[in-house]
Design a protein around this motif. Structure first.
Motif, mmCIF file in Angstrom:
data_model
loop_
_atom_site.group_PDB
_atom_site.id
_atom_site.type_symbol
_atom_site.label_atom_id
_atom_site.label_comp_id
_atom_site.label_asym_id
_atom_site.label_seq_id
_atom_site.Cartn_x
_atom_site.Cartn_y
_atom_site.Cartn_z
ATOM 1 N N HIS A 6 0.837 -1.205 0.000
ATOM 2 C CA HIS A 6 0.000 0.000 0.000
ATOM 3 C C HIS A 6 0.870 1.252 0.000
ATOM 4 O O HIS A 6 0.604 2.209 -0.735
ATOM 5 C CB HIS A 6 -0.936 -0.012 1.210
ATOM 6 C CG HIS A 6 -1.913 1.105 1.199
ATOM 7 N ND1 HIS A 6 -1.681 2.295 1.864
ATOM 8 C CD2 HIS A 6 -3.108 1.239 0.577
ATOM 9 C CE1 HIS A 6 -2.705 3.097 1.655
ATOM 10 N NE2 HIS A 6 -3.580 2.487 0.887
ATOM 11 N N ALA A 7 1.928 1.263 0.797
ATOM 12 C CA ALA A 7 2.819 2.427 0.869
ATOM 13 C C ALA A 7 3.502 2.683 -0.476
ATOM 14 O O ALA A 7 3.654 3.832 -0.898
ATOM 15 C CB ALA A 7 3.865 2.222 1.967
ATOM 16 N N GLU A 10 0.938 4.158 -2.855
ATOM 17 C CA GLU A 10 0.623 5.539 -2.495
ATOM 18 C C GLU A 10 1.712 6.506 -2.946
ATOM 19 O O GLU A 10 1.421 7.615 -3.374
ATOM 20 C CB GLU A 10 0.449 5.671 -0.975
ATOM 21 C CG GLU A 10 -0.884 5.219 -0.468
ATOM 22 C CD GLU A 10 -2.005 6.175 -0.837
ATOM 23 O OE1 GLU A 10 -1.915 7.366 -0.509
ATOM 24 O OE2 GLU A 10 -2.965 5.708 -1.454
ATOM 25 N N THR A 13 4.378 6.625 -8.782
ATOM 26 C CA THR A 13 3.589 6.788 -10.001
ATOM 27 C C THR A 13 4.352 6.243 -11.195
ATOM 28 O O THR A 13 3.867 6.293 -12.306
ATOM 29 C CB THR A 13 3.249 8.267 -10.274
ATOM 30 O OG1 THR A 13 4.460 8.998 -10.414
ATOM 31 C CG2 THR A 13 2.404 8.842 -9.162
ATOM 32 N N HIS A 35 -2.567 5.693 -7.764
ATOM 33 C CA HIS A 35 -3.280 4.783 -6.880
ATOM 34 C C HIS A 35 -4.471 5.500 -6.257
ATOM 35 O O HIS A 35 -4.335 6.595 -5.708
ATOM 36 C CB HIS A 35 -2.334 4.292 -5.780
ATOM 37 C CG HIS A 35 -3.016 3.491 -4.723
ATOM 38 N ND1 HIS A 35 -3.101 3.923 -3.429
ATOM 39 C CD2 HIS A 35 -3.648 2.302 -4.774
ATOM 40 C CE1 HIS A 35 -3.756 3.021 -2.721
ATOM 41 N NE2 HIS A 35 -4.095 2.030 -3.512
ATOM 42 N N ARG A 36 -5.621 4.877 -6.370
ATOM 43 C CA ARG A 36 -6.838 5.347 -5.731
ATOM 44 C C ARG A 36 -7.481 4.144 -5.053
ATOM 45 O O ARG A 36 -7.117 2.996 -5.334
ATOM 46 C CB ARG A 36 -7.810 5.965 -6.750
ATOM 47 C CG ARG A 36 -7.234 7.141 -7.523
ATOM 48 C CD ARG A 36 -6.906 8.305 -6.575
ATOM 49 N NE ARG A 36 -6.480 9.483 -7.299
ATOM 50 C CZ ARG A 36 -5.226 9.823 -7.529
ATOM 51 N NH1 ARG A 36 -4.249 9.047 -7.114
ATOM 52 N NH2 ARG A 36 -4.931 10.936 -8.159
ATOM 53 N N GLU A 37 -8.442 4.372 -4.177
ATOM 54 C CA GLU A 37 -9.069 3.265 -3.449
ATOM 55 C C GLU A 37 -9.677 2.225 -4.380
ATOM 56 O O GLU A 37 -9.691 1.039 -4.070
ATOM 57 C CB GLU A 37 -10.129 3.797 -2.494
ATOM 58 C CG GLU A 37 -9.535 4.504 -1.305
ATOM 59 C CD GLU A 37 -10.593 4.997 -0.341
ATOM 60 O OE1 GLU A 37 -11.743 4.520 -0.417
ATOM 61 O OE2 GLU A 37 -10.269 5.857 0.477
ATOM 62 N N ALA A 95 -6.158 13.140 -5.562
ATOM 63 C CA ALA A 95 -5.054 12.466 -4.886
ATOM 64 C C ALA A 95 -5.173 12.690 -3.380
ATOM 65 O O ALA A 95 -5.512 13.775 -2.930
ATOM 66 C CB ALA A 95 -3.720 13.018 -5.389
ATOM 67 N N ARG A 96 -4.890 11.628 -2.618
ATOM 68 C CA ARG A 96 -4.884 11.761 -1.165
ATOM 69 C C ARG A 96 -3.532 12.259 -0.677
ATOM 70 O O ARG A 96 -3.444 12.920 0.349
ATOM 71 C CB ARG A 96 -5.231 10.423 -0.532
ATOM 72 C CG ARG A 96 -6.688 10.039 -0.757
ATOM 73 C CD ARG A 96 -7.041 8.741 -0.076
ATOM 74 N NE ARG A 96 -6.202 7.626 -0.476
ATOM 75 C CZ ARG A 96 -6.342 6.945 -1.624
ATOM 76 N NH1 ARG A 96 -7.268 7.281 -2.480
ATOM 77 N NH2 ARG A 96 -5.547 5.938 -1.908
ATOM 78 N N VAL A 97 -2.493 11.885 -1.400
ATOM 79 C CA VAL A 97 -1.151 12.372 -1.083
ATOM 80 C C VAL A 97 -0.491 12.748 -2.399
ATOM 81 O O VAL A 97 -0.783 12.167 -3.440
ATOM 82 C CB VAL A 97 -0.285 11.319 -0.355
ATOM 83 C CG1 VAL A 97 -0.846 11.006 1.011
ATOM 84 C CG2 VAL A 97 -0.139 10.063 -1.180
ATOM 85 N N PRO A 99 2.266 12.371 -4.923
ATOM 86 C CA PRO A 99 3.312 11.369 -5.147
ATOM 87 C C PRO A 99 4.692 12.001 -5.042
ATOM 88 O O PRO A 99 4.888 13.154 -5.408
ATOM 89 C CB PRO A 99 3.045 10.891 -6.571
ATOM 90 C CG PRO A 99 1.625 11.260 -6.847
ATOM 91 C CD PRO A 99 1.357 12.495 -6.043
#
Length: 142
Positions: A6-7, A10, A13, A35-37, A95-97, A99
């Motif tokens: 997962h890390a 996240e 790219t 990466h998305r859910e 994006a949650r974070v 890249p």
């Protein structure tokens, strides 16, 4: 999916998508992945070989490698699945974070940003995260 996999997804790219040509031969293409859910998102020109291959033979394998310079090496993540061509008006989830590594000239996608559409010539593909394998360096300790 492991926390380590997962890390990597996240933060990375830098990806490579393996597709099949019309003749059924395997070929690997570099591609930026996000990466998305709901999966890995990839954006490419609809006329590109990789897009045509994914439409014709949607079974693909995508390797995402950790951020860094130089030749790609483990650790990384292998995702196998069926690439889905998304509708023309599909916008990636935000994006949650940010890249830590992007291919030259690539920025993280922002919903509604015209650079990611170019009047429909570029389209989004998504590969679900149903078959995920962590790739570690051969000398990595378990």
């Amino acid at each position: 999916m492991t926390d380590r996999a997962h890390a990597i997804l996240e933060a990375g790219t830098r990806g490579f998508v393996a597709t099949r040509t019309a003749a059924g031969q395997a070929v690997v293409h570099p591609i930026s992945v996000f990466h998305r859910e709901d999966g890995l998102w990839m954006n490419t020109y609809l006329k590109s070989a990789k897009a045509r291959n994914m439409i014709r033979h949607p079974a693909v394998a995508v390797v995402v490698v950790e951020s860094g310079d130089g030749a790609p090496r483990p650790p990384g993540v292998l995702v196998r699945g069926r690439a889905e061509l998304l509708p023309e008006d599909a916008e990636p989830p935000p994006a949650r974070v940010e890249p830590t590594y992007l291919l030259p000239g690539v920025t993280a996608p922002v919903p509604g940003d015209p650079r990611w559409s170019l009047d429909g010539r570029r389209r989004w593909f998504r590969v679900p995260l149903t078959d995920v394998t962590l790739l570690e360096a051969p000398d990595a300790q378990a």
